[in-house]
Design a protein around this motif. Structure first.
Motif, PDB file in Angstrom:
ATOM      1  N   ARG A 101     -47.158   8.725  36.044  1.00 29.58           N
ATOM      2  CA  ARG A 101     -46.488   7.424  36.058  1.00 29.58           C
ATOM      3  C   ARG A 101     -45.927   7.179  34.656  1.00 29.58           C
ATOM      4  O   ARG A 101     -46.671   7.160  33.674  1.00 29.58           O
ATOM      5  N   ILE A 102     -44.626   6.990  34.605  1.00 32.75           N
ATOM      6  CA  ILE A 102     -43.974   6.816  33.314  1.00 32.75           C
ATOM      7  C   ILE A 102     -43.031   5.615  33.366  1.00 32.75           C
ATOM      8  O   ILE A 102     -42.877   4.995  34.424  1.00 32.75           O
ATOM      9  N   ASP A 103     -42.432   5.275  32.248  1.00 33.73           N
ATOM     10  CA  ASP A 103     -41.430   4.191  32.221  1.00 33.73           C
ATOM     11  C   ASP A 103     -40.454   4.486  31.085  1.00 33.73           C
ATOM     12  O   ASP A 103     -40.690   5.375  30.272  1.00 33.73           O
ATOM     13  N   TRP A 104     -39.403   3.721  31.033  1.00 28.41           N
ATOM     14  CA  TRP A 104     -38.434   3.874  29.944  1.00 28.41           C
ATOM     15  C   TRP A 104     -39.051   3.408  28.624  1.00 28.41           C
ATOM     16  O   TRP A 104     -39.763   2.404  28.591  1.00 28.41           O
ATOM     17  N   ALA A 105     -38.745   4.119  27.555  1.00 28.39           N
ATOM     18  CA  ALA A 105     -39.174   3.691  26.230  1.00 28.39           C
ATOM     19  C   ALA A 105     -38.175   2.691  25.642  1.00 28.39           C
ATOM     20  O   ALA A 105     -36.985   2.754  25.939  1.00 28.39           O
ATOM     21  N   GLU A 106     -38.675   1.801  24.831  1.00 32.83           N
ATOM     22  CA  GLU A 106     -37.754   0.940  24.066  1.00 32.83           C
ATOM     23  C   GLU A 106     -37.085   1.754  22.956  1.00 32.83           C
ATOM     24  O   GLU A 106     -35.902   1.597  22.677  1.00 32.83           O
ATOM     25  N   LEU A 107     -37.865   2.591  22.306  1.00 30.69           N
ATOM     26  CA  LEU A 107     -37.327   3.439  21.237  1.00 30.69           C
ATOM     27  C   LEU A 107     -36.262   4.384  21.777  1.00 30.69           C
ATOM     28  O   LEU A 107     -36.373   4.867  22.907  1.00 30.69           O
ATOM     29  N   ARG A 108     -35.264   4.643  20.984  1.00 31.68           N
ATOM     30  CA  ARG A 108     -34.296   5.698  21.292  1.00 31.68           C
ATOM     31  C   ARG A 108     -34.369   6.753  20.190  1.00 31.68           C
ATOM     32  O   ARG A 108     -34.560   6.431  19.026  1.00 31.68           O
ATOM     33  N   TRP A 109     -34.219   8.015  20.585  1.00 29.59           N
ATOM     34  CA  TRP A 109     -34.175   9.084  19.570  1.00 29.59           C
ATOM     35  C   TRP A 109     -32.944   8.906  18.696  1.00 29.59           C
ATOM     36  O   TRP A 109     -31.861   8.611  19.210  1.00 29.59           O
ATOM     37  N   SER A 110     -33.103   9.131  17.417  1.00 33.23           N
ATOM     38  CA  SER A 110     -31.954   9.094  16.509  1.00 33.23           C
ATOM     39  C   SER A 110     -31.104  10.347  16.690  1.00 33.23           C
ATOM     40  O   SER A 110     -31.581  11.373  17.183  1.00 33.23           O
ATOM     41  N   SER A 111     -29.854  10.243  16.306  1.00 35.46           N
ATOM     42  CA  SER A 111     -28.923  11.374  16.406  1.00 35.46           C
ATOM     43  C   SER A 111     -28.898  12.148  15.100  1.00 35.46           C
ATOM     44  O   SER A 111     -28.599  11.566  14.048  1.00 35.46           O
ATOM     45  N   GLN A 112     -29.218  13.421  15.140  1.00 39.09           N
ATOM     46  CA  GLN A 112     -29.139  14.252  13.938  1.00 39.09           C
ATOM     47  C   GLN A 112     -28.809  15.688  14.365  1.00 39.09           C
ATOM     48  O   GLN A 112     -29.714  16.512  14.548  1.00 39.09           O
ATOM     49  N   PRO A 113     -27.512  15.958  14.516  1.00 40.26           N
ATOM     50  CA  PRO A 113     -27.132  17.303  14.974  1.00 40.26           C
ATOM     51  C   PRO A 113     -27.652  18.416  14.071  1.00 40.26           C
ATOM     52  O   PRO A 113     -27.864  19.540  14.551  1.00 40.26           O
ATOM     53  N   ALA A 114     -27.867  18.126  12.790  1.00 44.99           N
ATOM     54  CA  ALA A 114     -28.325  19.173  11.869  1.00 44.99           C
ATOM     55  C   ALA A 114     -29.745  19.638  12.187  1.00 44.99           C
ATOM     56  O   ALA A 114     -30.152  20.723  11.772  1.00 44.99           O
ATOM     57  N   LEU A 115     -30.522  18.813  12.887  1.00 42.26           N
ATOM     58  CA  LEU A 115     -31.922  19.149  13.155  1.00 42.26           C
ATOM     59  C   LEU A 115     -32.248  19.176  14.644  1.00 42.26           C
ATOM     60  O   LEU A 115     -33.367  19.554  15.028  1.00 42.26           O
ATOM     61  N   ALA A 116     -31.300  18.777  15.491  1.00 42.67           N
ATOM     62  CA  ALA A 116     -31.572  18.675  16.930  1.00 42.67           C
ATOM     63  C   ALA A 116     -32.030  20.024  17.483  1.00 42.67           C
ATOM     64  O   ALA A 116     -31.508  21.070  17.109  1.00 42.67           O
ATOM     65  N   GLY A 117     -33.012  19.970  18.357  1.00 45.59           N
ATOM     66  CA  GLY A 117     -33.525  21.179  18.992  1.00 45.59           C
ATOM     67  C   GLY A 117     -34.701  21.795  18.264  1.00 45.59           C
ATOM     68  O   GLY A 117     -35.555  22.423  18.891  1.00 45.59           O
ATOM     69  N   LEU A 118     -34.753  21.630  16.941  1.00 44.72           N
ATOM     70  CA  LEU A 118     -35.843  22.249  16.166  1.00 44.72           C
ATOM     71  C   LEU A 118     -37.162  21.519  16.384  1.00 44.72           C
ATOM     72  O   LEU A 118     -37.194  20.309  16.603  1.00 44.72           O
ATOM     73  N   LYS A 119     -38.239  22.258  16.252  1.00 43.50           N
ATOM     74  CA  LYS A 119     -39.561  21.641  16.316  1.00 43.50           C
ATOM     75  C   LYS A 119     -40.079  21.536  14.881  1.00 43.50           C
ATOM     76  O   LYS A 119     -40.945  22.288  14.435  1.00 43.50           O
ATOM     77  N   HIS A 120     -39.499  20.606  14.143  1.00 43.54           N
ATOM     78  CA  HIS A 120     -39.861  20.407  12.739  1.00 43.54           C
ATOM     79  C   HIS A 120     -40.993  19.389  12.644  1.00 43.54           C
ATOM     80  O   HIS A 120     -41.444  18.828  13.661  1.00 43.54           O
ATOM     81  N   LEU A 121     -41.428  19.157  11.423  1.00 40.13           N
ATOM     82  CA  LEU A 121     -42.624  18.327  11.238  1.00 40.13           C
ATOM     83  C   LEU A 121     -42.332  16.827  11.176  1.00 40.13           C
ATOM     84  O   LEU A 121     -43.262  16.036  11.017  1.00 40.13           O
ATOM     85  N   ASN A 122     -41.089  16.441  11.298  1.00 40.55           N
ATOM     86  CA  ASN A 122     -40.746  15.003  11.254  1.00 40.55           C
ATOM     87  C   ASN A 122     -40.860  14.427  12.668  1.00 40.55           C
ATOM     88  O   ASN A 122     -39.879  14.394  13.418  1.00 40.55           O
ATOM     89  N   ARG A 123     -42.022  13.978  13.024  1.00 37.87           N
ATOM     90  CA  ARG A 123     -42.293  13.590  14.408  1.00 37.87           C
ATOM     91  C   ARG A 123     -42.771  12.148  14.550  1.00 37.87           C
ATOM     92  O   ARG A 123     -43.462  11.800  15.511  1.00 37.87           O
ATOM     93  N   LEU A 124     -42.345  11.316  13.610  1.00 36.52           N
ATOM     94  CA  LEU A 124     -42.749   9.908  13.684  1.00 36.52           C
ATOM     95  C   LEU A 124     -42.148   9.213  14.898  1.00 36.52           C
ATOM     96  O   LEU A 124     -42.775   8.332  15.490  1.00 36.52           O
ATOM     97  N   GLU A 125     -40.950   9.603  15.286  1.00 40.20           N
ATOM     98  CA  GLU A 125     -40.365   9.015  16.496  1.00 40.20           C
ATOM     99  C   GLU A 125     -41.220   9.338  17.724  1.00 40.20           C
ATOM    100  O   GLU A 125     -41.430   8.489  18.589  1.00 40.20           O
ATOM    101  N   GLN A 126     -41.710  10.575  17.793  1.00 38.38           N
ATOM    102  CA  GLN A 126     -42.572  10.943  18.930  1.00 38.38           C
ATOM    103  C   GLN A 126     -43.866  10.138  18.901  1.00 38.38           C
ATOM    104  O   GLN A 126     -44.376   9.728  19.949  1.00 38.38           O
ATOM    105  N   VAL A 127     -44.394   9.916  17.696  1.00 40.34           N
ATOM    106  CA  VAL A 127     -45.608   9.109  17.575  1.00 40.34           C
ATOM    107  C   VAL A 127     -45.348   7.688  18.089  1.00 40.34           C
ATOM    108  O   VAL A 127     -46.158   7.123  18.833  1.00 40.34           O
TER     109      VAL A 127
END
Lengths: 283, 283
Positions: free
Chosen positions: B133-159
Motif C-alpha cells: 500500500r503506497i501513496d503519492w509523495a509530497e516531495l519531488r525528486w530534483s532534476s540533475q542530469p549530471a548525476l541522474a541514474g547513479l547510485k551516489h551517496l547523496n540520498r537525503l531526498e530518499q530519506v
C-alpha cells in the motif's frame, strides 16, 4: 579536558571525545543524512556563532532530527577550549543522524553524532585576498525547495562544480540554477553591486544560505548605508555589474576580477565592505 | 582470511579488513562524495553482479575517481568468502573518495576507500511479498542530469521520501519529478503494465538506474515475450494501469495493491514476472 594538539593536522572529536574514526554504520556516510557548519574560530571563539546555530537548528528541524542542539553546543565548547592558543582555526561541525539498521527511513530513536574537525590556518583572515578569476560552470544546481538553503551533507554537486574550477585553473565557478539564473559559486554566495546597491540571488530552489551572506545583508551593508536585497539575479545583471564578489565563512569577502571574458579593474565597494565586515565582527 | 561472524549484526570491512569505524576525515562523510551498491548475496554469491559493477563503473567515471574497480572487486570477494554459510545476505558496498584536506575540490591523488557492510536476512527472498500500500509523495525528486541514474551517496531526498511513507504508515511513496511525472518509489524503480506491455519512467533527470529495473527490461520481460520500454510515464497512465509494481535488489518485484485511493485486486502479470525473475537468476 581535551588537550590534543592541532599542530600536525586536523584534530577530530566525536561527541566531545578525541577520535580518529567514525563508528559504523552511520547515516551520515550512508546517505549524507546530516548537516554541517564550517566556522572560522578566532582565538578559540567561533565568529558569527548565532548565525551558525540558527541555520543548523532550521536544518535539524527540517530533517526531523531529535533535539541535538545542547549536545552540539557542548561539543563545540569543548573543542574550542583546546583551540584557544591558535589565532585562526577552520572548524567543521557535522551532525549526522547516527547509526541505524539498513534502509532510508530514519529510526524513531535516532541518536545523532556530532563530529568536529579543526585545522589551524596560517594566514591572517582579515587580509583581503587578491581578486579572483572565475568563469561560468557547466553544471547547474538542481531545484529542491525542500532542502534549499540548508547546509546538509549532500554536496556532490559542489564537488563537481569545484572540479570544474580545478580543471580550468580557476579560483571558482559561478553556478546557475535550473532556469539559467546565477545562484552561487561552488563554496560561497555571490553579491553584485550596481548603482550603489547590492543584489544577491534568492535561495528558494537551491543554494546554501551562507552565514556571511546573511551578515552582509543584515549588518555589513546597512552599517555603510548600502541598500542590499535578495531576489532574482540574471546573467545580464552580473555581466553589467559595477562589482562582483562572493563570500564564505573562511574567506570573508572575495572580489572578482574576471568572470570568463568579463573583467573588473577596481573594487572600491568590496573593499569598503571588507573593512566594515571585520569592524562589525569586532575582530 | 576474514572470519568475522555476521550472526549478531552487520559485519563491516574497510579496504578488505574487518573494521568498526571509518578513518576520518573522509569525503564520503563530508560531502557524500562516493557511490554505493546494495547487493543481495545468496550463499556467498552476489546476484546480478555484472549489473552492479557496470553501474558502479559509470559512477566512478562520472565523479572522476581514480580506477578503483579491481580494489572493490577484491574487497567484495573477501567479504563474500566469509558469507558463504548464509543463505541470504544484504550487502552494501560503498566507495568513497577517501581522506583529503578541507574543501570541495577533490585531491589529485585521491585514494578511494571501499566499505562493505553485510547483514544476514532471515526470510527466503524468493517468496513474493504481499501487495504493498503506497501513496503519492509530497516531495519531488530534483532534476540533475549530471548525476541522474547513479547510485551516489547523496540520498537525503530518499530519506525524506521514506520519512513520508513512515509517517503515513505506508509501505512506500511514489515520487514525481519536477515536472510532476511519476519517477520511482523511495527505494526502487516502478513499472506499470498496460495492455500487456510494461512501461517504466526514463531516468534522464532524476532517479537511480536500478539493477532490477535493467534486469526486468533486458531479461525478465523479454523471456516472457512481454514488450517493456522506458519513457515518459504520466500520472494518468499510472492511475489507469492494469498493474503497478516496483523493484529493488533486496525485494525483487513488489506488486502494489493501493496507490492512495486507487486499488488493484489481482496481479497476474507481476506474479508471472516474479516467477521468471527467479528463473532468470537461476536461483
Amino acid at each position: 579536558m581535551i588537550s590534543r594538539s592541532v599542530a600536525t593536522g586536523p584534530s577530530i572529536w566525536i561527541d566531545g571525545s578525541p577520535a580518529e574514526a567514525l563508528p559504523l554504520p552511520d547515516r551520515g556516510l550512508d546517505f549524507g543524512d546530516g548537516l554541517f557548519e564550517t566556522m572560522l574560530v578566532h582565538q578559540g571563539s567561533p565568529l558569527l556563532l548565532d548565525y551558525h546555530w540558527q541555520r543548523l537548528t532550521v536544518g535539524l528541524q527540517t530533517l526531523g532530527f531529535p533535539d541535538t542542539f545542547d549536545h552540539a553546543r557542548a561539543c563545540l565548547e569543548a573543542a574550542c577550549h583546546s583551540l584557544a592558543s591558535h589565532p585562526w582555526v577552520a572548524l567543521r561541525l557535522t551532525v549526522t543522524r547516527g547509526g541505524a539498521p539498513r534502509g532510508y527511513a530514519p529510526p524513531a530513536d535516532a541518536e545523532p553524532r556530532v563530529v568536529i574537525t579543526a585545522a589551524p590556518l596560517s594566514q591572517d583572515r582579515r587580509e583581503l585576498a587578491a581578486p579572483a578569476r572565475i568563469d561560468w560552470a557547466e553544471l547547474r544546481w538542481s531545484s529542491q525547495p525542500a532542502l534549499a538553503g540548508l547546509k546538509h551533507l549532500n554536496r556532490l554537486e559542489q564537488v563537481m562544480a569545484a572540479r570544474e574550477a580545478q580543471r580550468q585553473g580557476l579560483d571558482e565557478v559561478l553556478v546557475m540554477d535550473q532556469s539559467g539564473n546565477p545562484c552561487s559559486v561552488s563554496a560561497g554566495n555571490i553579491f553584485l553591486a550596481s548603482e550603489g546597491r547590492l543584489h544577491t540571488p534568492a535561495l528558494e530552489l537551491c543554494g546554501v544560505a551562507g552565514t556571511r551572506r546573511r551578515f552582509v545583508l543584515e549588518q555589513v551593508a546597512p552599517a555603510l548605508g548600502i541598500p542590499a536585497e535578495e531576489g532574482v539575479v540574471t546573467r545580464e545583471q552580473i555581466l553589467g555589474a559595477d562589482e562582483l564578489f562572493y563570500c564564505n565563512s573562511l574567506r570573508g569577502l572575495q572580489s572578482v576580477a574576471a568572470l570568463g571574458s568579463t573583467e573588473w579593474q577596481s573594487f572600491p565597494l568590496c573593499e569598503a565592505l571588507h573593512q566594515q565586515y571585520w569592524k562589525s565582527l569586532k575582530c
